[in-house]
Design an enzyme around this catalytic site. Structure first.
Site, PDB file in Angstrom:
ATOM      1  CD  GLU A  84      -2.533   1.454   2.450  1.00  0.00           C
ATOM      2  OE1 GLU A  84      -3.476   2.034   2.690  1.00  0.00           O
ATOM      3  OE2 GLU A  84      -2.315   0.508   3.631  1.00  0.00           O
ATOM      4  CG  ASP A  85       1.854   2.715   3.452  1.00  0.00           C
ATOM      5  OD1 ASP A  85       0.855   3.179   2.857  1.00  0.00           O
ATOM      6  OD2 ASP A  85       1.819   2.501   4.705  1.00  0.00           O
TER       7      ASP A  85
END
Length: 750
Positions: free
Chosen positions: A91-92
């Site tokens: 996600e990051d």
């Protein structure tokens, strides 16, 4: 690979040991050695999260380390702990699931994908985003229940470090923790996580009650421990006298939220709950548990109706223990008796109990414990178009612990909610049993279907091919599963009628030509998928039945058409779009206004007849807000401030003028500038989405500026023109409801 000290942050001893022991060159591609896998996963996460920071200012890598540490404490496998290190990297960062599989294998990839949050889909409100998040989580859990271990450890560390966030965000996360994650930990038997999650949420949601209970516990602790020590020693002596020297007797801690919730539920004072002694007896084997129970009942007088045998009749989450309550030295004593293995399961749930075959799937013998999860996922799929708020309510209800345990004719145990009936039981067995339920025998006696089931009942469902659900059943069923199955049957059996009704409703809004143009188009197909439906026909049926509202569909259709239109033109970055907005506003902007009230005119502000005034840029007051005039030095006129403006503290009382907005002003639609600061997830197009939302509500934007920092949320400063404080409140609510918006505040124009 670096040594432990080279990372520049404190590492848990077990992790430092893994890093030290990894042979040179190990851990690069699919390491099979446990220490090599953990060291490689940590090192990979450390490199990817470099330069990222949490809201507290700590390096972001502190969070994955803490999650992995919690997973190790509860005895999770190496693959699960590795997923704890890597749970945020997809996600990051720029890493893909394929990259993770190449480095750590398919098992770790599946676990990481299972806990990765939403990405690539943008929702119209936080309820929709939360509902979709939970749908995905339960689907991932149904595939591999270990996913939820990482999710719970992630939530627990986030709750421990919630203090760095805004109070509103703390409240939202704490409420979700209490309503979803703590009951989920309980359903999976992970008592250690459940108790701490409940106490941390309690501290944020009811801070006064938390402090009061905490203070009273601290005050009475020494007195209670002295009293408990006498009882513990007495039981040890009595157990030893009958040869049960291996049994361990100890006091059982009472958790703050448990005390408070029992006070609320039973309407009792603190001392009535806390003064009840709580003991636990750990025995070497099953036989000694029942022998210890006999000793307890022989030593103290049992309280009738308080004995429960969860060893012979385990809870569906695997919990086993003997529970009893007795009267000891004028005070009640609650006693739990179990073996050490049972205690491990009570503390760590699936982490202690489940055995995994090669490839990571649960052992077949244990899957029956989680029938509730499979059924939850099944009706999610069948009723996927359900409104987000209804779905969340159903999830919260279905996560509550069972309180009634009944038997099938073959002797299998089925757990149900208190108040459940034969129809709830039938749908718990199978949807077809519920759909063709005609009658019920309870303990070999014919009974009406609405009869509430009691603990220990033997239940036999009578079915018929001609029978079908009745809408009257919705008046007495107690479980969300039964309610949803009954509604699903009616939706399927009246599908054509629902499609015609949905078609008529949509045609009425779009017109015949507009409806025909959209019906088989890509926009309608995308809206169907957004509503978790397969086809446009499913969407029309859902509109006709009321599963989704007409307004929801229209809003999503407009959004999809805008996105399709935008895709045909070059996409501006947030910074370029902000510069474009500001340049357009500068071309049309007049000089900063200085106002004069004319005699006889209905001025916007009462109390300044004939005087020049300007609105304070420090607080940008709006009609509807309490205001004060400030006389500027050097004959520079009057400045109007909000009454709560911080700058007023510097203005002496003799230079303040009592003024107020005029509700009968000549120009009621005059617009005033207001500055907003918005913190958002940094993605291309987020500013455009916000500007589109404001444009839909006819809000003019006169200035926009964007600031970004790698690895951190972006900051957008917008100057909007509004007519009143009420319009400001509505505008801020519209912006807050967007999924990408993290924080929003009103600031001075300067």
């Amino acid at each position: 690979m670096a040594g432990p000290e080279d990372y520049g942050i404190p590492l848990p001893e077990w992790l430092a040991q893994c890093v030290r022991h990894v042979p040179p060159g190990d851990g690069d591609t699919c390491p099979t050695d446990t220490e090599a896998l953990l060291a490689a996963a940590f090192d990979f996460a450390f490199q990817l999260h470099a330069g990222q920071f949490r809201a507290s200012g700590e390096p972001y890598i502190i969070h994955p380390i803490a999650v992995a540490d919690l997973l190790r404490d509860i005895g999770a496998s190496a693959a699960v702990i590795a997923a704890g290190f890597l749970h945020d990297v997809v996600e990051d960062t720029q890493v893909t699931p394929e990259d993770i599989e190449a480095r750590f294998g398919a098992e770790v990839r599946a676990l990481v994908e299972g806990v990765t949050k939403l990405g690539g889909i943008h929702f119209t409100n936080k309820t929709e985003a939360q509902a979709e998040n939970l749908r995905r989580m339960f689907l991932a859990m149904a595939s591999d229940i270990r996913v939820v271990l990482v999710k719970l450890a992630d939530r627990l560390h986030n709750m421990r470090t919630l203090g760095a966030l805004k109070p509103e965000k703390q409240q939202r996360i704490a409420r979700e923790t209490r309503e979803i994650y703590a009951p989920l930990a309980n359903r999976l038997g992970i008592g250690r996580f459940k108790w701490e999650l409940e106490d941390l949420a309690f501290k944020i949601l009811e801070p006064e009650a938390f402090r009061e209970v905490q203070q009273q516990v601290s005050t009475k602790r020494s007195e209670r421990e002295q009293r408990l020590a006498v009882t513990v020693q007495l039981l040890r002596d009595r157990l030893a006298s009958v040869g049960l020297t291996s049994c361990e007797v100890s006091g059982r801690p009472k958790h703050l939220f448990g005390i408070w919730s029992k006070m609320q539920r039973q309407q009792k004072a603190f001392h009535e709950i806390y003064d009840v002694a709580a003991l636990r007896i750990l025995c070497p084997n099953l036989e000694s548990c029942y022998r210890a129970l006999a000793v307890v009942h022989d030593t103290f007088r049992p309280i009738p109706g308080r004995f429960k045998d969860y060893i012979g009749l385990p809870k569906p989450n695997g919990y086993q223990s003997l529970h009893t309550a007795v009267i000891g030295r004028h005070r009640p004593i609650e006693v739990q008796i179990r073996t050490a293995d049972m205690h491990q399961v009570a503390e760590y749930g699936i982490a202690a109990h489940w055995k995994y075959k090669e490839g990571g799937s649960p052992a077949a013998a244990d899957t029956e414990r989680f029938n509730w999860l499979r059924q939850l996922v099944d009706w999610q799929k069948e009723d996927a178009g359900e409104d987000s708020s209804d779905f969340l309510r159903s999830i919260k209800e279905d996560l509550f612990d069972e309180e009634v345990f009944v038997f099938t004719p073959s002797g299998d145990v089925v757990g149900l909610r208190k108040g459940s009936t034969a129809v709830d039981f039938a749908y718990r067995i199978h949807s077809e049993v519920g759909n063709h339920c005609q009658g019920v025998r309870i303990n070999d006696r014919l009974c009406p279907l609405p009869t509430p089931l009691q603990n220990g009942d033997f239940v036999q469902i009578i079915t018929s091919k001609a029978a079908h659900p009745s809408l009257d059943w919705l008046n007495f069923v107690a479980t969300p599963t039964a309610r949803n199955r009954i509604r699903q049957w009616y939706k399927r059996s009246h599908r054509e009628e629902n499609i015609l009704r949905g078609t008529a409703m949509l045609e009425r809004e779009l017109g015949r030509e507009g409806f025909d143009a959209l019906l088989n188009g890509e926009a309608m197909a995308r809206v169907s998928r957004r509503c978790n439906l397969i086809s446009s026909e499913d969407l029309l049926a859902s509109i006709g039945f009321g599963g989704v509202t007409l307004q929801q569909v229209l809003n999503r259709l407009r959004e999809e058409l805008r996105l399709a239109s935008a895709a045909a033109t070059p996409v501006l970055s947030n910074e370029d779009l902000a510069r474009s907005v500001t340049a357009q506003a500068d071309q049309a902007a007049p000089a900063p206004p200085v106002h004069r009230t004319e005699a006889g005119s209905a001025s916007p502000i009462i109390g300044l007849e004939g005087l020049e005034y300007r609105l304070g840029g420090c607080c940008s007051p709006l009609p509807g807000e309490s205001i004060v005039g400030s006389v500027a030095l050097g004959n520079h006129g009057i400045t109007i401030h909000r009454q709560d403006c911080a700058n007023l503290a510097q203005v002496p009382l003799e230079r303040r003028l009592p003024v107020r907005w005029n509700p009968l002003a000549d120009d009621q639609r005059r617009r005033y500038p207001v500055q907003l600061r918005i913190e958002v997830l940094d993605r291309v197009g987020v500013l455009k989405d916000i500007l589109t939302r404001l444009s839909d509500h006819r809000i003019n934007v006169s200035d926009a500026r964007v600031r970004t920092n790698p690895g951190k949320p972006a900051r957008i400063d917008l100057r909007v023109e509004l007519v009143s404080s009420r319009q400001l409140s509505d505008t801020m609510d519209q912006i807050r409801s967007m999924a990408d918006v993290l924080d929003l505040a009103r600031t001075g124009i300067g």
